[in-house]
Structure formats: C-alpha cells, structure tokens
Design an enzyme around this catalytic site. Structure first.
Site, PDB file in Angstrom:
ATOM      1  N   SER A 104       0.841  -1.190   0.000  1.00  0.00           N
ATOM      2  CA  SER A 104       0.000   0.000   0.000  1.00  0.00           C
ATOM      3  C   SER A 104       0.883   1.250   0.000  1.00  0.00           C
ATOM      4  CB  SER A 104      -0.962  -0.031   1.196  1.00  0.00           C
ATOM      5  OG  SER A 104      -1.998   0.926   1.041  1.00  0.00           O
ATOM      6  N   GLU A 109      -1.233  -2.701  -8.242  1.00  0.00           N
ATOM      7  CA  GLU A 109      -2.569  -2.868  -7.657  1.00  0.00           C
ATOM      8  C   GLU A 109      -2.929  -1.550  -7.006  1.00  0.00           C
ATOM      9  OE1 GLU A 109      -3.365  -3.207  -4.039  1.00  0.00           O
ATOM     10  OE2 GLU A 109      -1.375  -2.412  -3.622  1.00  0.00           O
ATOM     11  N   HIS A 166      -4.454  -5.379  -1.854  1.00  0.00           N
ATOM     12  CA  HIS A 166      -5.545  -5.180  -0.904  1.00  0.00           C
ATOM     13  C   HIS A 166      -6.647  -6.215  -1.134  1.00  0.00           C
ATOM     14  CE1 HIS A 166      -3.490  -1.276  -1.046  1.00  0.00           C
ATOM     15  NE2 HIS A 166      -4.010  -1.012   0.137  1.00  0.00           N
TER      16      HIS A 166
END
Length: 311
Positions: free
Chosen positions: A118, A215, A281
């Site tokens: 992230s 992502e 995620h």
C-alpha cells in the site's frame, strides 16, 4: 537503462528479531497484538517501535508526528540485533518522511528484510533507489488479510524462512489480459504511489526491462485511467517487459469497468499482462519480492522467480 536485480537480504532463522513500525497511518492496538502473537508463533522475536500506536495530534490520518515515525524506522533499521522490519499497516504518510530519513546511516547498517505494501510502496522505491535493496511487497502485522487469511500468512512465512519453497507465485483464479511470456526484474506496488513519486528523489528513470506488479484500492476507474496515463505520458512505462495485476479493491466493478480500463491503458504496451495474480488489498494477498529477476507467463498465469526472494 534496463532494471538490474537488487541485493537480496538474508532469510530469517528461528529466534530472529523483527521490528514492527508504523511509517504511515494509525494502527489499531488490538489488531497489532494479534499480529504480534502470530509472529511469535513462527518463532520470531517481535519488538515494537516506541511510537507505533501514536496518533498525530492535529492530523488524525497519521500515526504520530513525522519525526517520531522517522525515528522508529531509523532505530529499527540501524539496530544490529534486528534482522527484519515489518510494517504494521500502510495508510497515507510515508511520502512525508522519505526525505527525512538518514539514508547514509541506513546504508551503513547493511541489508535486512523489509515488508509492507500500500502506501509503503514509497519506501519500496526508496529502498531500491537509495539502498539498492530488494524488498517484499507483503502483508503487514496489523492488516486484515494477515490476521484472517491462512494462505496470506503462509506465503509470508515461507518467503521469510524457506524462500525456495515459494518460487512460483500466483492464485488459481489468475487470468490473462494480454498473452505472452516475459523476463525481467520485479518492481511496483500501489500504482497511485508510483505515479505520485514521479519527479521525486526516489523516482526511477522508468520500468524498462522490468516486470511491473501493480494494484490499488479506492481509486475509481477514471482516476486509475489518469494514473496510468500519467505513467505512460511521462515515459516511465517505456520498455516495460510485462505487467502483473493484483487487486483493485473498491475501485468499481472489475469485470464491467476496471478490467476494460486496464486493457485500454496497458494493452497498447504490447507486453504480456496477467490479471488477478493475488497480491495487494485482497483477502488472500501473496508475498511478492521486488527487485528479483523473474518470468511472467500467461500460459501458466504465474510469476516464477529466477532466484529465491531471500538469500
């Protein structure tokens, strides 16, 4: 310049000391304790940064003041008794501290394992550019997938202790967006962070010769379009060898919208693209080494490492 493999740190042994830090957003205390118990169950000795449970006085989306988050990470990295640094969670805030870190001291401390994803993408890029170090895009100690999903935990555990056992990566549900086979050095993470890093001291010249793993979460299709278009217009995607796509949680309907957008932006690159490989995620989030030579094959819908993630 074509991407070259980065220095791989040593694997962990039973009894290894791992530091848990929070470079970005606030950490729920109860989830952290559960994660620490899991690490102890693996035979590791986790130590928690002094400010991991802090919350910034004025900016509640930060895990304490910038300098305190910097201090925790620097102390963990420069402590010779610490073998690995695992982030507690992501959450915005990493970009605020990257330029405050003492990179000379961290370089002198030598290589060690670093894990996160992230917003931690900003640190993956900084570790690659400033330290020449391969890192692990993997689950964090206080995140839901690590706490609740057995396969997510096992992927990280095996990578840390038995990296030869996880040389071929990908979920059975992976699909093909653009067919082909490509070899390159892995890089990537949260695609919005890669775009946000353009023009900063940690931005690479581009992904030429790389296998790009991307992502994201919470980015609507038009924003993903803008992010990918920016990477393309800047020339950063020129010469990329292949692309592996992870999860797009809360980015809109995948089949009806997000997939169409990804094909529209990535298809013209003319390189293999595997979708839903299983990282980021998502409920089951595999650990993906960054900075390691590998092969992306759409026939098998897998990413296969040339060498183990860790020495």
């Amino acid at each position: 310049m074509t991407l070259a493999p980065l220095t791989r740190p040593a694997r962990l042994r039973q009894g290894a000391r791992v530091a848990v830090v929070a470079p970005g957003g606030p950490v729920p205390g109860e989830r952290l304790e559960t994660g620490l118990d899991i690490l102890r169950g693996w035979g590791l000795d986790p130590v928690v940064g002094r400010h991991v449970l802090d919350v910034h006085r004025d900016l509640g989306y930060l895990a304490g003041a910038d300098q305190r988050r910097v201090r925790d990470l620097e102390e963990a990295w420069c402590d010779p008794s610490v073998d690995a640094v695992i982030c507690a969670r992501g959450g915005y805030g990493v970009q605020r501290i990257v330029d405050l870190l003492d990179w000379a001291a961290m370089r002198a401390a030598g290589p060690k394992v670093f894990v996160g994803y992230s917003d931690i993408t900003a640190l993956h890029e900084a570790f690659a550019v400033r330290l020449g170090l391969a890192t692990l895009h993997g689950p964090m100690a206080a995140t839901t997938s690590f706490l609740k999903d057995a396969r997510t935990r096992e992927s990280l555990r095996a990578t840390l202790f038995e990296p030869e056992s996880v040389m071929t990566l990908g979920l059975e549900t992976a699909g093909v967006l653009v067919p082909g086979r490509a070899r390159g050095v892995t890089l990537g993470g949260c695609v919005s962070l890669l775009a946000a890093g353009l023009g900063t001291p940690d931005a690479r010249a581009g992904a030429r010769g790389g296998l790009l793993l991307i992502e994201d979460t919470g980015e609507e299709a038009y924003r993903l379009d803008r992010i990918l278009t920016q990477l393309s217009r800047s020339g950063w995607l020129d010469g990329v060898a292949g692309v592996a796509l992870g999860s797009w949680e809360d980015c809109g309907p995948y089949a009806e919208e997000v997939r169409t957008l990804l094909y529209d932006r990535l298809g013209p690159l003319g390189v293999p693209v595997v979708e839903e490989l299983g990282f980021g995620h998502c409920a089951t989030a595999l650990t993906m080494p960054l900075g390691v030579p590998a092969v992306l094959d759409t026939d098998t819908r897998t990413l296969t490492l040339d060498v183990p993630a860790l020495r």
